[in-house]
Design an enzyme around this catalytic site. Structure first.
Site, mmCIF file in Angstrom:
data_model
loop_
_atom_site.group_PDB
_atom_site.id
_atom_site.type_symbol
_atom_site.label_atom_id
_atom_site.label_comp_id
_atom_site.label_asym_id
_atom_site.label_seq_id
_atom_site.Cartn_x
_atom_site.Cartn_y
_atom_site.Cartn_z
ATOM 1 N N LYS A 173 0.811 -1.220 0.000
ATOM 2 C CA LYS A 173 0.000 0.000 0.000
ATOM 3 C C LYS A 173 0.848 1.276 0.000
ATOM 4 C CE LYS A 173 -4.073 -2.139 0.312
ATOM 5 N NZ LYS A 173 -5.076 -2.073 -0.767
ATOM 6 N N GLU A 199 -9.969 5.486 2.850
ATOM 7 C CA GLU A 199 -10.704 4.343 3.386
ATOM 8 C C GLU A 199 -9.679 3.274 3.745
ATOM 9 O OE1 GLU A 199 -9.905 4.534 0.275
ATOM 10 O OE2 GLU A 199 -9.288 2.481 -0.181
ATOM 11 N N SER A 205 1.930 -9.547 -0.662
ATOM 12 C CA SER A 205 1.540 -8.133 -0.613
ATOM 13 C C SER A 205 1.747 -7.494 0.755
ATOM 14 C CB SER A 205 0.078 -7.984 -1.039
ATOM 15 O OG SER A 205 -0.757 -8.817 -0.259
HETATM 16 C C1 LIG Z 1 -1.585 -6.969 2.583
HETATM 17 C C2 LIG Z 1 -2.727 -6.695 1.679
HETATM 18 N N1 LIG Z 1 -2.826 -7.368 0.537
HETATM 19 C C3 LIG Z 1 -3.847 -7.181 -0.311
HETATM 20 C C4 LIG Z 1 -4.861 -6.281 -0.040
HETATM 21 C C5 LIG Z 1 -5.990 -6.148 -1.000
HETATM 22 O O1 LIG Z 1 -6.028 -4.949 -1.706
HETATM 23 P P1 LIG Z 1 -5.628 -4.861 -3.226
HETATM 24 O O2 LIG Z 1 -6.471 -5.847 -3.977
HETATM 25 O O3 LIG Z 1 -5.946 -3.464 -3.611
HETATM 26 O O4 LIG Z 1 -4.199 -5.169 -3.356
HETATM 27 C C6 LIG Z 1 -4.803 -5.540 1.142
HETATM 28 C C7 LIG Z 1 -5.861 -4.569 1.470
HETATM 29 O O5 LIG Z 1 -6.055 -4.103 2.534
HETATM 30 C C8 LIG Z 1 -3.702 -5.754 2.022
HETATM 31 O O6 LIG Z 1 -3.608 -5.080 3.176
#
Ligand SMILES: Cc1ncc(COP(=O)(O)O)c(C=O)c1O
Lengths: 401, 256
Positions: free
Chosen positions: A92, A114, A381
């Protein structure tokens, strides 16, 4: 097949995208579009952002060969793109640094955002602190309960956290509340949207800043292994980490792109958030895309153990990539994700976010069906510290945070 | 009896447009309430279609949407509701709805249904100028008005928006979301004047207007739109709001 990501109409990917936003916000959204299109070509802006990426956010992130897991599963070699090692613990921050820098250039002094899992809120609070800006975060009541640690982190960083008690009290309601706040205070405020959703330019802008993931990974694969991955796997909430992990591979047709959706209790139950699996075309949250909804166009309540993935829609570019069969989207249940959360901890010594664990779970299914000279990239992620207490509860262990 | 054209009705000025969510508190009672508004002098009635995520609305209308949803609101049910209204009053009607329920029903069939039910216009707050082409073309085909919104932030967009105006122009009086306000900005007075210089389409002002005393500052508008104040009366008096609604509309009309 035409993979070209060009858009016929402004902000459209095939038939998806657009700017379905109230007239009141349209000038503000257009101003953001203008600023984004200007600064993304500006060498000074790009240098500043790169400096922040490298010296504040800890980029480039590692591409790590998960040898234990590859060996244990037997099949393809698994590599993790370690976005969990970024400052604040998730992908993020890439997007927030980019958008906040644009906001600063536009003379805005207040950031609103958000958040679902709290990672985007934490990143926004962090960058606001760094830039000396005011931050206000909107988070569904249910999410403030299951991600309590992140609520405190945001406050610690000086942000105001607004608990959203309308609607289903999760991510989509937090998005509604943030847009509402923006309509009340437009002049000094910039809405840092946390995923590849919403009106143009947001899906395009979020992709632009998150593309650093695949830009680095593509080069790291070539340097470390001499070849591109055969598959790239990423979890999909709104789709920001996934579009960032996919974008620089889209033109490499041999690279399979796989988005993993949260199936919750299963796609044949109503307690799910798998939009591509169960959704249909609609217009919501300022975009034309696919949504979980009734035949009447009322948006469904959704469910997943993951506060970052229980979103009833998906970014418009993902809807398009699914439509043209360039990317494939698969569901993973709560149980499968929790098993993967435990598995990666034990085999690789990595506590991954429950969101990312959905991607890991699919890699666990896919790897054994592939050859040992093939390679899979899993986008890790985020890190899972925030989830430890909730997973313990899920497993029936009562720990006090 | 036929339904008079909105442009005609509002041409005389001092118009009153009332808003009700279809199915609030239930589908029978809200027919009575539309009739009550019409009887007490409302010139046009806006019919809200309940939505799961009314993101441009404040708490008052959000709660009304929830009541209507509980009462079993569906797009089909709303059409039946309008048919029932038509048995009792020929007051001009417009829909107020978020885009998705209309998109889901299909733009063309939805507009065809509007024509059949003699609903003259539609307001879709999440369909700005940039995204209107397809819908507006179809609306013209069915001779329905797509109501344009102008806000205090519209600025240089105003001429292009007004070019497409039909039925009436909806001037949004304040920033933020729907809901009653104690004080209203006077900036919208100038905005109305500016719009009236470039169009003959009637100009209506709404958002936050709830008291007779507020009417004076909008003397230059052709009509006022009142939503949350009416919905509040229904919330407070539920099945027993008819007389209160009539008194309210009369007091507002008198204050013009
Ligand atoms: C660690 C992590 N991965 C994935 C996501 C999912 O969001 P996005 O599909 O925008 O990557 C989030 C959302 O809060 C997250 O915190």
């Amino acid at each position: 097949m035409n993979n070209k990501m060009t858009t016929s109409k402004k902000g459209y990917y095939g038939e998806y995208g657009g700017q379905f936003i109230p007239e009141l916000l349209m000038p503000a959204v257009n101003a953001v579009a203008e600023a984004f299109n200007h600064y993304k070509e500006d060498p000074i802006f790009k240098a500043e952002l790169k400096n922040l990426f490298d010296n504040y956010a800890n980029r480039p992130s590692l591409l790590y060969h998960a040898k234990n897991m590859s060996k244990d599963l037997g099949g393809a070699q698994i590599y993790f793109k370690r976005e969990d090692l970024n400052h604040t613990g998730a992908h993020k921050i890439n997007n927030v640094l980019g958008q906040a820098l644009i906001a600063k250039k536009m003379g805005k002094t207040r950031l609103i955002a958000e958040t679902g899992a709290g990672q985007h809120g934490v990143a926004t609070a962090t960058v606001a602190a760094l830039f000396g800006m005011e931050a206000e975060i909107f988070m569904g009541k249910e999410d403030t309960d299951r991600q309590a640690l992140n609520v405190y982190r945001m406050k610690l960083l000086g942000a105001k956290v607004n608990i959203v008690e309308t609607g289903t009290q999760v991510l989509k309601d937090a998005v509604n509340a943030t847009f509402q706040d923006w309509t009340k205070r437009i002049d000094d405020t910039f809405y840092v949207l946390g995923s590849a959703v919403g009106p143009y330019p947001f899906p395009e802008m979020v992709k632009y800043f998150q593309s650093i993931i695949s830009e680095e990974a593509r080069q790291q694969f070539l340097e470390q292994t001499g070849q591109l991955p055969d598959a790239v796997i990423a979890a999909v909430g709104g789709g920001s980490n996934a579009i960032g992990a996919f974008s620089k591979f889209v033109d490499d047709n041999q690279v399979k792109l796989i988005g993993v959706e949260a199936a919750g209790k299963g796609i044949h139950t109503s307690q799910t958030a798998a939009t591509i699996a169960n959704g249909s075309d609609g217009i919501f949250h300022s975009m034309k895309s696919k949504f979980l909804q009734s035949s009447d166009g009322q948006i469904d309540p959704v469910y997943s153990i993951s506060a970052g993935l229980d979103y009833p829609g998906i970014g418009p570019e993902h809807a398009y990539l699914a439509d043209i069969d360039r990317a494939q989207y698969v569901p993973i249940t709560d149980d499968e994700a929790v098993s993967a959360f435990e598995y990666i901890a034990r085999t690789e010594g990595i506590i991954a976010a429950i969101e990312s664990s959905h991607a890991v779970a699919y890699a666990m299914k896919l790897a054994p069906t592939m050859q040992s000279n093939q390679q899979i990239m899993v986008n890790l992620s985020g890190r899972g510290d925030k989830d430890v207490a909730a997973i313990a509860r899920y497993k029936g262990v009562d720990i006090h945070e | 009896m036929t339904v008079e054209k909105i442009e005609q009705v509002l041409k005389h000025g001092k118009g009153f447009i009332g808003f009700i969510v279809a199915g609030d508190p239930d589908f029978e009672k809200s027919v009575d309430y539309v009739v009550a508004l019409a009887k007490s002098g409302a010139d046009v009635v806006e019919i809200g279609i309940a939505f799961s995520d009314p993101s441009a609305d404040g708490e008052t209308i959000m709660k009304a949407d929830l009541r209507a949803t509980k009462a079993g609101s569906t797009t089909k049910k709303v059409f039946e509701f309008v048919a029932n209204i038509r048995k009792r009053t020929q007051v001009p009607l417009v829909f107020l709805t978020y885009t998705n329920p209309v998109f889901k029903y299909g733009y063309d069939p939805f507009l065809a249904k509007m024509k059949q039910l003699d609903v003259q216009g539609i307001i879709m707050p999440d369909m700005p100028l940039e995204e209107q082409d397809e819908f507006v073309t179809l609306a013209e085909k069915y001779d329905r008005s797509f109501i344009q919104l102008v806000t205090l932030k519209s600025g240089e967009r105003i001429p292009n928006i007004i070019k497409r105006a039909s039925g009436f122009v909806y001037v949004v009086s304040s920033l933020g979301i729907t809901g009653m306000r104690q004080k209203l900005s006077t900036d919208s007075h100038d905005l109305i004047t500016q719009i009236k210089q470039i169009t003959n389409v009637p100009v209506a002002i709404g958002f936050g207007i709830s008291q007779p005393e507020q009417m004076a500052q909008f003397k230059n508008a052709d009509a006022v739109i009142v939503g949350s104040a009416i919905v509040n009366i229904i919330e407070a008096h539920s099945y027993d709001a008819e007389e209160k609604l009539q008194n309210f509309v009369k007091s507002m009309k008198l204050a013009w």
